[in-house]
Motif scaffolding. Structure first.
Motif, PDB file in Angstrom:
ATOM      1  N   ALA A 178       0.856  -1.183   0.000  1.00 24.38           N
ATOM      2  CA  ALA A 178       0.000   0.000   0.000  1.00 24.38           C
ATOM      3  C   ALA A 178       0.897   1.239   0.000  1.00 24.38           C
ATOM      4  CB  ALA A 178      -0.944  -0.028   1.194  1.00 24.38           C
ATOM      5  N   TYR A 179       0.313   2.390   0.246  1.00 23.37           N
ATOM      6  CA  TYR A 179       1.058   3.644   0.073  1.00 23.37           C
ATOM      7  C   TYR A 179       2.308   3.709   0.958  1.00 23.37           C
ATOM      8  CZ  TYR A 179       1.942   8.527  -1.018  1.00 23.37           C
ATOM      9  OH  TYR A 179       2.534   9.691  -1.444  1.00 23.37           O
ATOM     10  N   ALA A 180       2.259   3.113   2.155  1.00 22.47           N
ATOM     11  CA  ALA A 180       3.439   3.123   3.035  1.00 22.47           C
ATOM     12  C   ALA A 180       4.645   2.514   2.308  1.00 22.47           C
ATOM     13  CB  ALA A 180       3.152   2.367   4.327  1.00 22.47           C
ATOM     14  N   ASP A 181       4.398   1.467   1.519  1.00 24.53           N
ATOM     15  CA  ASP A 181       5.501   0.863   0.760  1.00 24.53           C
ATOM     16  C   ASP A 181       6.063   1.857  -0.250  1.00 24.53           C
ATOM     17  OD1 ASP A 181       5.669  -2.309   1.271  1.00 24.53           O
ATOM     18  OD2 ASP A 181       3.619  -1.612   1.568  1.00 24.53           O
ATOM     19  N   TYR A 182       5.174   2.610  -0.889  1.00 19.31           N
ATOM     20  CA  TYR A 182       5.645   3.536  -1.927  1.00 19.31           C
ATOM     21  C   TYR A 182       6.433   4.699  -1.324  1.00 19.31           C
ATOM     22  CZ  TYR A 182       1.957   0.835  -4.139  1.00 19.31           C
ATOM     23  OH  TYR A 182       1.165  -0.189  -4.569  1.00 19.31           O
ATOM     24  N   ILE A 183       6.116   5.040  -0.073  1.00 20.23           N
ATOM     25  CA  ILE A 183       6.862   6.121   0.596  1.00 20.23           C
ATOM     26  C   ILE A 183       8.331   5.710   0.743  1.00 20.23           C
ATOM     27  CG2 ILE A 183       7.146   7.382   2.776  1.00 20.23           C
ATOM     28  CD1 ILE A 183       4.057   7.067   3.142  1.00 20.23           C
ATOM     29  N   LEU A 184       8.569   4.520   1.292  1.00 14.25           N
ATOM     30  CA  LEU A 184       9.961   4.085   1.471  1.00 14.25           C
ATOM     31  C   LEU A 184      10.602   3.772   0.115  1.00 14.25           C
ATOM     32  CD1 LEU A 184      12.110   3.548   3.623  1.00 14.25           C
ATOM     33  CD2 LEU A 184      11.431   1.149   3.591  1.00 14.25           C
ATOM     34  N   PHE A 185       9.814   3.116  -0.748  1.00 16.51           N
ATOM     35  CA  PHE A 185      10.310   2.771  -2.082  1.00 16.51           C
ATOM     36  C   PHE A 185      10.879   3.991  -2.808  1.00 16.51           C
ATOM     37  CE2 PHE A 185       9.272   2.684  -6.644  1.00 16.51           C
ATOM     38  CZ  PHE A 185      10.007   1.588  -7.058  1.00 16.51           C
ATOM     39  N   SER A 186      10.237   5.148  -2.612  1.00 20.50           N
ATOM     40  CA  SER A 186      10.598   6.343  -3.383  1.00 20.50           C
ATOM     41  C   SER A 186      12.066   6.723  -3.213  1.00 20.50           C
ATOM     42  CB  SER A 186       9.693   7.526  -3.010  1.00 20.50           C
ATOM     43  OG  SER A 186       9.953   7.978  -1.694  1.00 20.50           O
ATOM     44  N   ILE A 187      12.614   6.525  -2.016  1.00 23.30           N
ATOM     45  CA  ILE A 187      14.015   6.957  -1.842  1.00 23.30           C
ATOM     46  C   ILE A 187      14.985   5.997  -2.548  1.00 23.30           C
ATOM     47  CG2 ILE A 187      13.564   8.279   0.296  1.00 23.30           C
ATOM     48  CD1 ILE A 187      15.043   6.076   1.845  1.00 23.30           C
ATOM     49  N   PHE A 188      14.603   4.719  -2.624  1.00 21.80           N
ATOM     50  CA  PHE A 188      15.460   3.751  -3.327  1.00 21.80           C
ATOM     51  C   PHE A 188      15.315   3.885  -4.845  1.00 21.80           C
ATOM     52  CE2 PHE A 188      14.752   1.690   0.819  1.00 21.80           C
ATOM     53  CZ  PHE A 188      16.070   1.687   1.240  1.00 21.80           C
ATOM     54  N   GLN A 189      14.109   4.212  -5.281  1.00 21.92           N
ATOM     55  CA  GLN A 189      13.904   4.391  -6.724  1.00 21.92           C
ATOM     56  C   GLN A 189      14.647   5.649  -7.197  1.00 21.92           C
ATOM     57  OE1 GLN A 189      12.984   2.449  -8.960  1.00 21.92           O
ATOM     58  NE2 GLN A 189      11.618   3.318 -10.484  1.00 21.92           N
ATOM     59  N   TRP A 190      14.659   6.668  -6.372  1.00 20.43           N
ATOM     60  CA  TRP A 190      15.432   7.889  -6.628  1.00 20.43           C
ATOM     61  C   TRP A 190      16.895   7.494  -6.895  1.00 20.43           C
ATOM     62  CZ3 TRP A 190      16.684  11.330  -1.799  1.00 20.43           C
ATOM     63  CH2 TRP A 190      17.154  12.591  -2.184  1.00 20.43           C
ATOM     64  N   ALA A 191      17.443   6.656  -6.001  1.00 16.85           N
ATOM     65  CA  ALA A 191      18.829   6.208  -6.159  1.00 16.85           C
ATOM     66  C   ALA A 191      18.981   5.340  -7.408  1.00 16.85           C
ATOM     67  CB  ALA A 191      19.255   5.426  -4.921  1.00 16.85           C
ATOM     68  N   ARG A 192      18.010   4.465  -7.656  1.00 14.31           N
ATOM     69  CA  ARG A 192      18.111   3.562  -8.809  1.00 14.31           C
ATOM     70  C   ARG A 192      18.106   4.343 -10.131  1.00 14.31           C
ATOM     71  NH1 ARG A 192      13.811   0.839 -11.745  1.00 14.31           N
ATOM     72  NH2 ARG A 192      14.662  -0.970 -12.822  1.00 14.31           N
ATOM     73  N   VAL A 193      17.298   5.406 -10.182  1.00 15.15           N
ATOM     74  CA  VAL A 193      17.170   6.194 -11.412  1.00 15.15           C
ATOM     75  C   VAL A 193      18.399   7.087 -11.633  1.00 15.15           C
ATOM     76  CG1 VAL A 193      15.814   8.085 -12.474  1.00 15.15           C
ATOM     77  CG2 VAL A 193      14.635   6.132 -11.464  1.00 15.15           C
ATOM     78  N   MET A 194      19.032   7.534 -10.537  1.00 10.98           N
ATOM     79  CA  MET A 194      20.059   8.568 -10.691  1.00 10.98           C
ATOM     80  C   MET A 194      21.483   8.165 -10.283  1.00 10.98           C
ATOM     81  SD  MET A 194      18.501  10.970 -12.140  1.00 10.98           S
ATOM     82  CE  MET A 194      18.848  12.725 -12.024  1.00 10.98           C
ATOM     83  N   SER A 195      21.656   6.993  -9.661  1.00 10.35           N
ATOM     84  CA  SER A 195      23.007   6.639  -9.220  1.00 10.35           C
ATOM     85  C   SER A 195      23.367   5.231  -9.695  1.00 10.35           C
ATOM     86  CB  SER A 195      23.084   6.704  -7.686  1.00 10.35           C
ATOM     87  OG  SER A 195      24.273   6.097  -7.247  1.00 10.35           O
ATOM     88  N   PRO A 196      24.607   5.050 -10.190  1.00  7.43           N
ATOM     89  CA  PRO A 196      24.996   3.702 -10.641  1.00  7.43           C
ATOM     90  C   PRO A 196      25.406   2.785  -9.491  1.00  7.43           C
ATOM     91  CG  PRO A 196      26.759   5.270 -11.079  1.00  7.43           C
ATOM     92  CD  PRO A 196      25.640   6.059 -10.450  1.00  7.43           C
ATOM     93  N   HIS A 197      25.495   3.334  -8.267  1.00  8.03           N
ATOM     94  CA  HIS A 197      25.966   2.528  -7.133  1.00  8.03           C
ATOM     95  C   HIS A 197      24.813   1.833  -6.417  1.00  8.03           C
ATOM     96  CE1 HIS A 197      29.832   4.386  -7.607  1.00  8.03           C
ATOM     97  NE2 HIS A 197      29.258   5.576  -7.577  1.00  8.03           N
ATOM     98  N   PRO A 198      24.984   0.558  -6.037  1.00  6.24           N
ATOM     99  CA  PRO A 198      23.908  -0.115  -5.294  1.00  6.24           C
ATOM    100  C   PRO A 198      23.781   0.449  -3.881  1.00  6.24           C
ATOM    101  CG  PRO A 198      25.812  -1.576  -5.554  1.00  6.24           C
ATOM    102  CD  PRO A 198      26.147  -0.300  -6.253  1.00  6.24           C
TER     103      PRO A 198
END
Ligand SMILES: N[C@@H](CCC(=O)N[C@@H](CS)C(=O)NCC(=O)O)C(=O)O
Length: 225
Positions: A178-198
């Motif tokens: 649910a939305y709580a997952d998307y809140i935390l997900f957003s910071i990792f997706q930010w990194a996935r879209v913009m940084s090559p480092h895991p």
């Protein structure tokens, strides 16, 4: 038709973490939308919203700015589509989680990825992005690069409670996403879209992969670093 104004980076990247919350909320509700990429430094194109930040959504005649308010709007406007909060108590607890992630986790993630993000913003945004982010982090990007390992340890410490939680249940929201997952997900997706480092470690990594698979792999199949 719903229109979403959000940050556009180089090569079609959509990198606003807050807009990823909105994107996931729209996908969760099964709502189609049109994306309008904007530059962070171009405030004229979003002046109609009365504010200076994205995401902004226009749904019919209604304009809503701020990812949390947008989530509430979607829940209220589309009550028969899958729920984002699971009722009033769930809404309150999800709001608490939204505040915690914004206050506790966003800056530690920013410190890890900021120099990589800078390399992938639109050229027109490079100066504005550097000036505003260096002020927020109180360090230069060169210092941020040097301090990456330390910033990564701080991020891992901050997220330890979420690592512990995800050993016990599959989703932040419990038995289903649910939305709580998307809140935390957003910071990792930010990194996935913009940084090559895991930046994601298990069991957060397994959960992150599960979120990427949701809604027909909606968040997986996008331009990334
Ligand atoms: N609380 C807001 C925060 C929105 C926000 O800070 N958006 C950033 C992009 S991720 C922005 O538009 N920044 C513009 C600026 O710093 O000038 C929300 O949840 O929507």
């Amino acid at each position: 038709m719903i229109t979403l104004w959000e940050l556009g980076g180089r090569n079609g990247r959509r990198y606003s973490l807050f807009s990823w919350r909105t994107r996931m909320a729209l996908a969760h509700k099964g709502l189609a939308f049109e994306s309008k990429p904007v530059c962070m430094s171009d405030k004229a194109v979003i002046a109609f919203s009365g504010g200076k930040t994205v995401p902004i959504v226009k749904d019919g005649e209604t304009v809503v700015r701020d990812s949390w308010k947008i989530a509430e709007h979607l829940e209220d406007r589309y009550p028969s589509a899958p729920t984002l909060f699971g009722g009033d108590i769930g809404r309150g607890v999800t709001h608490a989680f939204n505040v915690w992630v914004d206050r506790a986790a966003v800056l530690p993630m920013l410190a890890v990825i900021v120099a990589d993000v800078h390399e992938r913003v639109e050229p027109a945004d490079e100066h504005y992005f550097r000036e505003s982010m260096e002020k927020i982090l109180k360090m230069t990007f060169e210092e941020a690069r040097k301090g990456r390992a330390e910033a990564m340890s701080r991020l891992t410490r901050t997220l330890e409670p979420m690592q512990a939680l995800l050993k016990r249940q599959p989703w932040i929201a419990g038995a289903q996403p649910a939305y709580a997952d998307y809140i935390l997900f957003s910071i990792f997706q930010w990194a996935r879209v913009m940084s090559p480092h895991p930046v994601v470690e298990n069991p957060l990594l397994e959960w992150f992969e599960r979120v990427l698979d949701l809604h027909g792999s909606f968040a997986r199949n996008v331009p990334t670093a």
